[in-house]
Design a protein around this motif. Structure first.
Motif, PDB file in Angstrom:
ATOM      1  N   GLN A 141       4.681  11.131 -10.289  1.00  0.00           N
ATOM      2  CA  GLN A 141       4.966  12.500 -10.555  1.00  0.00           C
ATOM      3  C   GLN A 141       4.886  13.358  -9.238  1.00  0.00           C
ATOM      4  N   PRO A 142       5.529  14.519  -9.451  1.00  0.00           N
ATOM      5  CA  PRO A 142       5.637  15.144  -8.032  1.00  0.00           C
ATOM      6  C   PRO A 142       4.127  15.602  -7.697  1.00  0.00           C
ATOM      7  N   GLY A 143       4.090  15.761  -6.079  1.00  0.00           N
ATOM      8  CA  GLY A 143       2.707  16.110  -5.868  1.00  0.00           C
ATOM      9  C   GLY A 143       2.574  15.623  -4.371  1.00  0.00           C
ATOM     10  N   THR A 144       1.219  15.661  -3.932  1.00  0.00           N
ATOM     11  CA  THR A 144       0.972  15.132  -2.563  1.00  0.00           C
ATOM     12  C   THR A 144       0.167  13.729  -2.573  1.00  0.00           C
ATOM     13  N   TYR A 145       0.676  13.022  -1.724  1.00  0.00           N
ATOM     14  CA  TYR A 145      -0.049  11.583  -1.746  1.00  0.00           C
ATOM     15  C   TYR A 145      -0.212  11.025  -0.397  1.00  0.00           C
ATOM     16  N   LYS A 146      -1.246  10.252  -0.488  1.00  0.00           N
ATOM     17  CA  LYS A 146      -1.753   9.912   1.020  1.00  0.00           C
ATOM     18  C   LYS A 146      -1.881   8.550   0.828  1.00  0.00           C
ATOM     19  N   ALA A 147      -1.651   7.892   1.901  1.00  0.00           N
ATOM     20  CA  ALA A 147      -2.078   6.250   2.112  1.00  0.00           C
ATOM     21  C   ALA A 147      -2.763   6.006   3.612  1.00  0.00           C
ATOM     22  N   GLY A 148      -3.448   4.893   3.504  1.00  0.00           N
ATOM     23  CA  GLY A 148      -3.891   4.610   4.819  1.00  0.00           C
ATOM     24  C   GLY A 148      -3.194   4.132   5.942  1.00  0.00           C
ATOM     25  N   PRO A 149      -3.697   3.363   7.104  1.00  0.00           N
ATOM     26  CA  PRO A 149      -2.941   2.833   7.779  1.00  0.00           C
ATOM     27  C   PRO A 149      -2.119   1.546   7.417  1.00  0.00           C
ATOM     28  N   SER A 150      -1.041   1.497   7.983  1.00  0.00           N
ATOM     29  CA  SER A 150      -0.141   0.336   7.440  1.00  0.00           C
ATOM     30  C   SER A 150      -0.734  -0.983   7.688  1.00  0.00           C
ATOM     31  N   PRO A 151      -0.670  -2.093   6.606  1.00  0.00           N
ATOM     32  CA  PRO A 151      -1.281  -3.277   6.705  1.00  0.00           C
ATOM     33  C   PRO A 151      -0.190  -4.019   7.953  1.00  0.00           C
ATOM     34  N   SER A 152       0.969  -3.669   7.653  1.00  0.00           N
ATOM     35  CA  SER A 152       1.969  -4.458   8.725  1.00  0.00           C
ATOM     36  C   SER A 152       2.052  -3.927   9.919  1.00  0.00           C
ATOM     37  N   GLY A 153       1.462  -2.715  10.160  1.00  0.00           N
ATOM     38  CA  GLY A 153       1.578  -2.005  11.260  1.00  0.00           C
ATOM     39  C   GLY A 153       2.772  -1.139  11.467  1.00  0.00           C
ATOM     40  N   ASN A 154       3.536  -0.807  10.669  1.00  0.00           N
ATOM     41  CA  ASN A 154       4.533   0.107  10.378  1.00  0.00           C
ATOM     42  C   ASN A 154       4.753   0.469   8.982  1.00  0.00           C
ATOM     43  N   CYS A 155       4.720   1.703   8.500  1.00  0.00           N
ATOM     44  CA  CYS A 155       5.298   2.225   7.352  1.00  0.00           C
ATOM     45  C   CYS A 155       6.446   3.284   7.413  1.00  0.00           C
ATOM     46  N   TYR A 156       7.165   2.711   6.695  1.00  0.00           N
ATOM     47  CA  TYR A 156       8.457   3.761   6.456  1.00  0.00           C
ATOM     48  C   TYR A 156       8.357   4.410   4.981  1.00  0.00           C
ATOM     49  N   SER A 157       8.395   5.794   4.990  1.00  0.00           N
ATOM     50  CA  SER A 157       8.511   6.583   3.794  1.00  0.00           C
ATOM     51  C   SER A 157       9.660   7.571   3.686  1.00  0.00           C
ATOM     52  N   GLU A 158      10.099   7.698   2.584  1.00  0.00           N
ATOM     53  CA  GLU A 158      11.765   8.488   2.560  1.00  0.00           C
ATOM     54  C   GLU A 158      11.436   9.151   1.158  1.00  0.00           C
ATOM     55  N   VAL A 159      11.702  10.482   1.154  1.00  0.00           N
ATOM     56  CA  VAL A 159      11.779  11.094  -0.220  1.00  0.00           C
ATOM     57  C   VAL A 159      13.346  11.718  -0.384  1.00  0.00           C
ATOM     58  N   ASP A 160      13.884  11.201  -1.544  1.00  0.00           N
ATOM     59  CA  ASP A 160      15.329  11.677  -1.724  1.00  0.00           C
ATOM     60  C   ASP A 160      15.627  12.507  -2.908  1.00  0.00           C
TER      61      ASP A 160
END
Length: 203
Positions: A141-160
């Motif tokens: 659902q729409p809103g604000t989300y948070k995530a901790g540090p990336s377990p792989s060392g690199n996090c890519y996120s994209e909103v379309d």
């Protein structure tokens, strides 16, 4: 041979004969007792009569003793019956109490299970994994989300804004190894994440 005009004797039934013998015996015993009572001196009672009197007294005493024993046995049996009945009632009451306690415990467990299931469903609806494509309005659902540090060392996120997978489709994107804050507006169609920690809705 039966003579004409004379009454015919009819054989007496067995109960009649027994009754007659009993009555006769009682009458004889009454005569003996009457003679004993009417006499003021002991020698007038014959030894045989005295023996019969003593035997009658002994029989009466024995009958009274047997009656008292039977009455005591009956009272004991009634007491044991009442005790067994009380124990049975107590056992049934205990079973009823335990059954009610088990029913209450089951109801409490069912209530807790529903709450846990509801909390899990709500948490699932307000979170999503760090890898994949999620449709807004369907998967998240729409809103604000948070995530901790990336377990792989690199996090890519994209909103379309649409599913055309073009540069113009991107509302926002981010590439980081640290904690991520992802804003998903109501106009968004999908969210793409790769190598991120799990996202949780905070607003």
């Amino acid at each position: 041979m039966t003579m004409p005009g004379l009454p015919t004797s009819t054989p007496k039934p067995s109960w009649y004969r027994r009754t007659w013998v009993t009555v006769t015996g009682v009458a004889v015993l009454g005569l003996i007792l009457g003679a004993a009572v009417g006499s003021s001196s002991g020698p007038e009672i014959s030894p045989a009569a005295q023996k019969q009197i003593d035997a009658a007294h002994d029989a009466q005493h024995q009958a009274e003793t047997d009656r008292d024993d039977a009455r005591a046995a009956q009272q004991q049996a009634e007491s044991e019956r009442d005790q067994a009945r009380n124990e049975l009632n107590a056992a049934q009451a205990d079973l009823t109490t335990r059954g009610a306690a088990l029913d209450k415990r089951k109801a409490d467990l069912d209530t807790r299970e529903k709450k846990v299931s509801g909390a899990e469903a709500a948490a699932k609806a307000n979170s999503f994994g760090g890898d994949g494509i999620y449709l807004v309005g369907t998967d998240i659902q729409p809103g604000t989300y948070k995530a901790g540090p990336s377990p792989s060392g690199n996090c890519y996120s994209e909103v379309d804004r649409d599913l055309n997978d073009t540069i113009n489709s991107i509302i926002s994107n981010n590439n980081t190894s640290g904690p991520v804050v992802l804003n998903v507006p109501g106009t968004a169609k999908a969210v793409k994440v790769d190598g991120c920690a799990e996202f949780h809705k905070v607003a």
